[in-house]
Design a protein around this motif. Sequence first.
Motif, PDB file in Angstrom:
ATOM      1  N   LEU A 246       9.054  -2.034  -2.035  1.00  0.00           N
ATOM      2  CA  LEU A 246       8.788  -3.156  -2.933  1.00  0.00           C
ATOM      3  C   LEU A 246      10.081  -3.897  -3.276  1.00  0.00           C
ATOM      4  O   LEU A 246      10.132  -5.136  -3.224  1.00  0.00           O
ATOM      5  N   SER A 247      11.112  -3.144  -3.617  1.00  0.00           N
ATOM      6  CA  SER A 247      12.375  -3.759  -4.020  1.00  0.00           C
ATOM      7  C   SER A 247      13.019  -4.535  -2.886  1.00  0.00           C
ATOM      8  O   SER A 247      13.574  -5.627  -3.091  1.00  0.00           O
ATOM      9  N   ASP A 248      12.957  -3.992  -1.672  1.00  0.00           N
ATOM     10  CA  ASP A 248      13.550  -4.683  -0.528  1.00  0.00           C
ATOM     11  C   ASP A 248      12.864  -6.011  -0.247  1.00  0.00           C
ATOM     12  O   ASP A 248      13.473  -6.912   0.359  1.00  0.00           O
TER      13      ASP A 248
ATOM     14  N   ASP B 265      -0.147  -0.121   1.768  1.00  0.00           N
ATOM     15  CA  ASP B 265      -0.386  -0.429   0.351  1.00  0.00           C
ATOM     16  C   ASP B 265       0.806  -1.161  -0.241  1.00  0.00           C
ATOM     17  O   ASP B 265       0.642  -2.132  -0.999  1.00  0.00           O
ATOM     18  N   ALA B 266       2.006  -0.694   0.082  1.00  0.00           N
ATOM     19  CA  ALA B 266       3.209  -1.356  -0.434  1.00  0.00           C
ATOM     20  C   ALA B 266       3.282  -2.792   0.074  1.00  0.00           C
ATOM     21  O   ALA B 266       3.605  -3.713  -0.694  1.00  0.00           O
TER      22      ALA B 266
ATOM     23  N   VAL C 293       7.478   8.462  -4.104  1.00  0.00           N
ATOM     24  CA  VAL C 293       7.469   7.334  -5.037  1.00  0.00           C
ATOM     25  C   VAL C 293       8.701   6.470  -4.820  1.00  0.00           C
ATOM     26  O   VAL C 293       8.628   5.237  -4.818  1.00  0.00           O
ATOM     27  N   ASP C 294       9.856   7.110  -4.601  1.00  0.00           N
ATOM     28  CA  ASP C 294      11.082   6.346  -4.405  1.00  0.00           C
ATOM     29  C   ASP C 294      11.043   5.557  -3.099  1.00  0.00           C
ATOM     30  O   ASP C 294      11.536   4.418  -3.043  1.00  0.00           O
ATOM     31  N   GLU C 295      10.455   6.121  -2.067  1.00  0.00           N
ATOM     32  CA  GLU C 295      10.301   5.381  -0.806  1.00  0.00           C
ATOM     33  C   GLU C 295       9.423   4.145  -1.021  1.00  0.00           C
ATOM     34  O   GLU C 295       9.724   3.062  -0.504  1.00  0.00           O
ATOM     35  N   PHE C 296       8.348   4.317  -1.755  1.00  0.00           N
ATOM     36  CA  PHE C 296       7.435   3.219  -2.048  1.00  0.00           C
ATOM     37  C   PHE C 296       8.163   2.141  -2.849  1.00  0.00           C
ATOM     38  O   PHE C 296       8.031   0.945  -2.585  1.00  0.00           O
ATOM     39  N   ARG C 297       8.967   2.584  -3.832  1.00  0.00           N
ATOM     40  CA  ARG C 297       9.730   1.641  -4.646  1.00  0.00           C
ATOM     41  C   ARG C 297      10.683   0.828  -3.800  1.00  0.00           C
ATOM     42  O   ARG C 297      10.812  -0.395  -3.988  1.00  0.00           O
TER      43      ARG C 297
ATOM     44  N   ALA D  99      10.602  -3.248  -9.198  1.00  0.00           N
ATOM     45  CA  ALA D  99       9.769  -2.054  -9.270  1.00  0.00           C
ATOM     46  C   ALA D  99      10.619  -0.877  -9.705  1.00  0.00           C
ATOM     47  O   ALA D  99      11.786  -0.755  -9.309  1.00  0.00           O
ATOM     48  N   LYS D 100      10.033  -0.015 -10.510  1.00  0.00           N
ATOM     49  CA  LYS D 100      10.755   1.182 -10.936  1.00  0.00           C
ATOM     50  C   LYS D 100       9.774   2.303 -11.236  1.00  0.00           C
ATOM     51  O   LYS D 100       8.679   2.072 -11.756  1.00  0.00           O
TER      52      LYS D 100
END
Length: 283
Positions: free
Chosen positions: A253-255, A210-211, A246-250, A260-261
């Motif tokens: 996205l950020s990488d 999904d990410a 949620v932080d792993e998913f973020r 994303a936050k």
Amino acid sequence: MTDAVLRLTERHIDDEGTAKYLWTLHDGRRVETVFFSHHAGPGQCLSTQTGCAIGCTFCATALQRPARNLSADEIYAQAVRVDEDCRERGLTVPWRFVTLSGMGEPLLNYDNMVEAARRLYEWTDIEVVSLTTSGVVPRIYQLADEPTYLQLHVSLHATSDEVRRQLIPTTRKWGIEEILTAARHFARTRDRRVIVNYLMFESVNDRIEDARRLVDMLEPELFEVHLLLWNEIPGFPFRRIDDHRVDEFRRLLSDAGLMAKPMPSKGRDIQAGCGQLLAERTA
């Protein structure tokens, strides 16, 4: 004027100062408004309809079928009455944000919503008025050309139309790509990123795949992502996801270069969080 438009029926305040207001309208229908505060300053979440017809399977407001749109007066009066209450409680609040993201789909009450936004900007030094939509495509294009600016949030919540239809059954008319195409037009026209709201559910839309698909869908120069945690509603078949997931998913996205936050949940204990508003059960 505002006292005649809305009658305060209940008010609940949690330990962090988040407040939920239940208003009774002139015809006996009820709506709710939320006052919240975070690091960026105080804000309000206003309703635009008495209930909602979109039918999101994760949202309590879907249990309150809409009888009608709120008038511009009724939308605007919510903000004024909350301001009055805050001042009576000794809170001098320089309003930073007002969001039309409470009960209802604001783009299905377009004219009243835009008129209320115009009046809100004139009322005080609000930094931005925003709205959250499930994706009413023609109105997104129309909103891009409005003289009154509104920050656009699009509730995506999925990376495939199949999963999105399970979460938001009434959005079959427009698929994800049609919604994002309209959102790209808005972002380019207004020269400001559209915020994609992504409400995470355990084992539904929280996978690495999904990410990756979200990264492929969203241009970093046009979109940023707000990751939301589902607020529990009794009887609904979902589970609140862990913060670390949620932080792993973020990070995924950020990488990949996408802003994303995670967004904090406010007012959960008083049923004032996103998706928890329900002024009257009619379904």
